[in-house]
Motif scaffolding. Structure first.
Motif, mmCIF file in Angstrom:
data_model
loop_
_atom_site.group_PDB
_atom_site.id
_atom_site.type_symbol
_atom_site.label_atom_id
_atom_site.label_comp_id
_atom_site.label_asym_id
_atom_site.label_seq_id
_atom_site.Cartn_x
_atom_site.Cartn_y
_atom_site.Cartn_z
ATOM 1 N N ALA A 94 2.050 -18.306 15.939
ATOM 2 C CA ALA A 94 2.348 -16.375 16.617
ATOM 3 C C ALA A 94 2.956 -15.258 14.946
ATOM 4 N N ALA A 95 3.458 -15.289 14.542
ATOM 5 C CA ALA A 95 4.096 -14.580 13.471
ATOM 6 C C ALA A 95 2.837 -14.638 12.560
ATOM 7 N N HIS A 96 2.062 -15.412 12.221
ATOM 8 C CA HIS A 96 1.172 -14.936 11.265
ATOM 9 C C HIS A 96 -0.150 -13.938 12.053
ATOM 10 N N HIS A 97 -0.076 -14.465 12.985
ATOM 11 C CA HIS A 97 -1.081 -13.758 13.857
ATOM 12 C C HIS A 97 -0.848 -12.008 13.908
ATOM 13 N N TRP A 98 0.557 -12.549 14.805
ATOM 14 C CA TRP A 98 0.976 -10.925 14.968
ATOM 15 C C TRP A 98 1.257 -9.904 13.344
ATOM 16 N N ARG A 99 1.798 -10.247 11.569
ATOM 17 C CA ARG A 99 1.749 -9.889 10.972
ATOM 18 C C ARG A 99 0.496 -9.425 10.918
ATOM 19 N N THR A 100 -0.844 -10.113 10.172
ATOM 20 C CA THR A 100 -2.086 -10.066 10.404
ATOM 21 C C THR A 100 -2.717 -9.221 11.104
ATOM 22 N N PHE A 101 -2.612 -8.767 12.404
ATOM 23 C CA PHE A 101 -2.421 -7.824 13.042
ATOM 24 C C PHE A 101 -1.941 -6.736 12.541
ATOM 25 N N TYR A 102 -1.131 -6.623 12.889
ATOM 26 C CA TYR A 102 0.253 -5.836 12.135
ATOM 27 C C TYR A 102 0.331 -5.075 10.338
ATOM 28 N N ASP A 103 -0.540 -5.611 9.758
ATOM 29 C CA ASP A 103 -1.283 -5.477 8.673
ATOM 30 C C ASP A 103 -2.666 -4.305 8.556
ATOM 31 N N ILE A 104 -3.009 -4.673 9.873
ATOM 32 C CA ILE A 104 -4.595 -4.468 9.129
ATOM 33 C C ILE A 104 -4.938 -2.856 9.946
ATOM 34 N N PHE A 105 -3.560 -2.865 10.964
ATOM 35 C CA PHE A 105 -3.816 -1.257 12.016
ATOM 36 C C PHE A 105 -3.400 -0.556 11.538
ATOM 37 N N PRO A 106 -3.096 0.551 11.897
ATOM 38 C CA PRO A 106 -2.248 1.801 12.003
ATOM 39 C C PRO A 106 -0.992 1.448 12.990
ATOM 40 N N LYS A 107 -0.238 1.738 11.879
ATOM 41 C CA LYS A 107 1.585 0.984 12.287
ATOM 42 C C LYS A 107 2.202 1.705 13.404
ATOM 43 N N SER A 108 1.663 3.339 13.664
ATOM 44 C CA SER A 108 2.322 4.138 14.366
ATOM 45 C C SER A 108 2.223 3.534 16.101
ATOM 46 N N ILE A 109 0.313 3.615 15.844
ATOM 47 C CA ILE A 109 0.270 2.635 17.609
ATOM 48 C C ILE A 109 0.099 1.948 17.737
ATOM 49 N N THR A 110 0.175 0.742 16.945
ATOM 50 C CA THR A 110 0.634 -0.207 17.505
ATOM 51 C C THR A 110 1.792 -0.409 17.142
ATOM 52 N N ARG A 111 2.656 -0.257 16.703
ATOM 53 C CA ARG A 111 4.643 -0.177 16.741
ATOM 54 C C ARG A 111 4.348 1.091 18.251
ATOM 55 N N LYS A 112 4.456 1.925 17.932
ATOM 56 C CA LYS A 112 4.538 2.636 20.156
ATOM 57 C C LYS A 112 3.710 1.878 20.943
ATOM 58 N N TYR A 113 3.366 1.175 21.050
ATOM 59 C CA TYR A 113 2.138 0.419 22.110
ATOM 60 C C TYR A 113 2.248 -1.146 22.382
ATOM 61 N N ILE A 114 2.085 -1.572 21.344
ATOM 62 C CA ILE A 114 1.415 -3.336 21.766
ATOM 63 C C ILE A 114 3.303 -3.484 22.109
ATOM 64 N N LYS A 115 3.751 -4.226 23.344
ATOM 65 C CA LYS A 115 4.903 -5.159 23.287
ATOM 66 C C LYS A 115 5.090 -6.324 23.346
ATOM 67 N N ARG A 119 -10.639 -0.501 6.541
ATOM 68 C CA ARG A 119 -12.074 -0.773 5.978
ATOM 69 C C ARG A 119 -11.025 -1.518 4.396
ATOM 70 N N TYR A 120 -9.613 -0.675 4.667
ATOM 71 C CA TYR A 120 -8.657 -0.764 2.975
ATOM 72 C C TYR A 120 -7.892 -2.129 3.498
ATOM 73 N N ASN A 121 -7.648 -2.235 4.500
ATOM 74 C CA ASN A 121 -6.215 -3.328 4.831
ATOM 75 C C ASN A 121 -7.332 -4.601 5.068
ATOM 76 N N THR A 122 -8.903 -4.210 5.133
ATOM 77 C CA THR A 122 -9.349 -5.961 5.309
ATOM 78 C C THR A 122 -10.703 -6.087 4.376
ATOM 79 N N ARG A 123 -10.386 -5.510 3.259
ATOM 80 C CA ARG A 123 -11.305 -6.012 2.184
ATOM 81 C C ARG A 123 -11.715 -6.466 1.708
ATOM 82 N N TYR A 124 -10.175 -7.633 1.434
ATOM 83 C CA TYR A 124 -10.081 -9.177 1.295
ATOM 84 C C TYR A 124 -10.876 -10.549 2.305
ATOM 85 N N TYR A 125 -10.800 -10.161 3.493
ATOM 86 C CA TYR A 125 -11.833 -10.813 4.217
ATOM 87 C C TYR A 125 -12.912 -10.196 4.220
#
Length: 267
Positions: free
Chosen positions: A45-66, A259-265
């Motif tokens: 779970a920590a791996h999947h969350w960290r992957t998602f959290y590292d890709i998208f704007p943190k201001s939005i993910t931190r605010k909404y996803i619970k 795009r920058y955060n997913t460049r390696y994938y």
């Protein structure tokens, strides 16, 4: 007049776990941090969350996803979901199928599809959160009113309402409404009719799935906007839908970040 049909199958499909779905676990998210539930799948779970959290704007993910939910129903079935946990649209749940969304694989196609899935799902949060859609008891949308969704009534200047006003006016929306009212009480009939709508208007949509609803159309178009180059000479409605997002500086900034955060994938 648009009528909200609350039994449409695909609106709820990701959040109603069937007997074929293996629910791996559920974790709370607090201020962008995942809380252990002291199970054998905490690391997963920590791996999947960290992957998602590292890709998208943190201001939005931190605010909404619970909440994070991990499931598995086999390969290429339900891949994921992101939807509100309440009627205020201010608390959201991320659902990931751990087989379909795999960032540890060496399979380039699977990596690309994993990125696509997450960008798509983030698009729902972007277009349906409480700054875009307000709660309402309305079940009927009159001509000229802001677009009505299961989540509520979109604000006049929301991304979704602007998108619908530009691309879903007239006969297309009328045909879609008729399909929803007459055929979307069973999955097979609904999918068949919606695919027919896509075939009749294929140059209007970036994918066949986009024809399922304006909510899916804007999200599929958003995904293409993030992943594809700007179309210099748009010749179809689908091309114009991709370019639609360039009028919003914040979305252009999100595109650059993702795009920058997913460049390696993607290479």
């Amino acid at each position: 007049m648009k009528v909200i049909i609350v039994t449409i199958f695909f609106v709820f499909s990701f959040f109603n776990y069937s007997s074929n779905d293996e629910k791996i676990g559920m974790w709370s998210i607090v201020n962008g941090e995942i809380l252990k539930n002291f199970s054998k799948n905490d690391k997963l779970a920590a791996h999947h969350w960290r992957t998602f959290y590292d890709i998208f704007p943190k201001s939005i993910t931190r605010k909404y996803i619970k909440k994070l939910v991990l499931i598995s129903d086999g390969l290429d079935e339900k891949t994921g979901a992101l939807g509100p946990l309440n009627t205020k649209n201010d608390r959201w749940q991320l659902v990931i199928d751990t087989i379909d969304v795999n960032f540890r694989t060496k399979d380039k196609r699977r990596l690309q599809e994993s990125v696509y899935t997450l960008i798509h799902e983030f698009g729902h949060l972007l277009t349906l959160n409480n700054t875009q859609v307000r709660p309402t008891d309305k079940m009927h949308q009159q001509e000229g009113e802001p677009y009505l969704t299961i989540e509520g009534e979109s604000y006049k200047n929301s991304y979704l309402n602007r998108f619908v006003s530009l691309f879903w006016k007239g006969k297309l929306l009328e045909k879609w409404d008729i399909i929803k009212e007459r055929h979307c009480f069973t999955e097979e009939s609904c999918v068949e009719k919606l695919f027919g709508l896509y075939q009749e208007n294929f140059s209007d949509f970036v994918t066949d799935y986009a024809a399922e609803s304006p909510e899916e159309d804007i999200v599929e178009s958003w995904t293409y906007f993030v992943l594809k180059k700007r179309i210099k000479n748009p010749k179809t409605i689908a091309h114009k839908k991709i370019n639609f997002f360039y009028q919003f500086p914040e979305l252009v900034a999100y595109r650059k970040l993702i795009r920058y955060n997913t460049r390696y994938y993607l290479h």
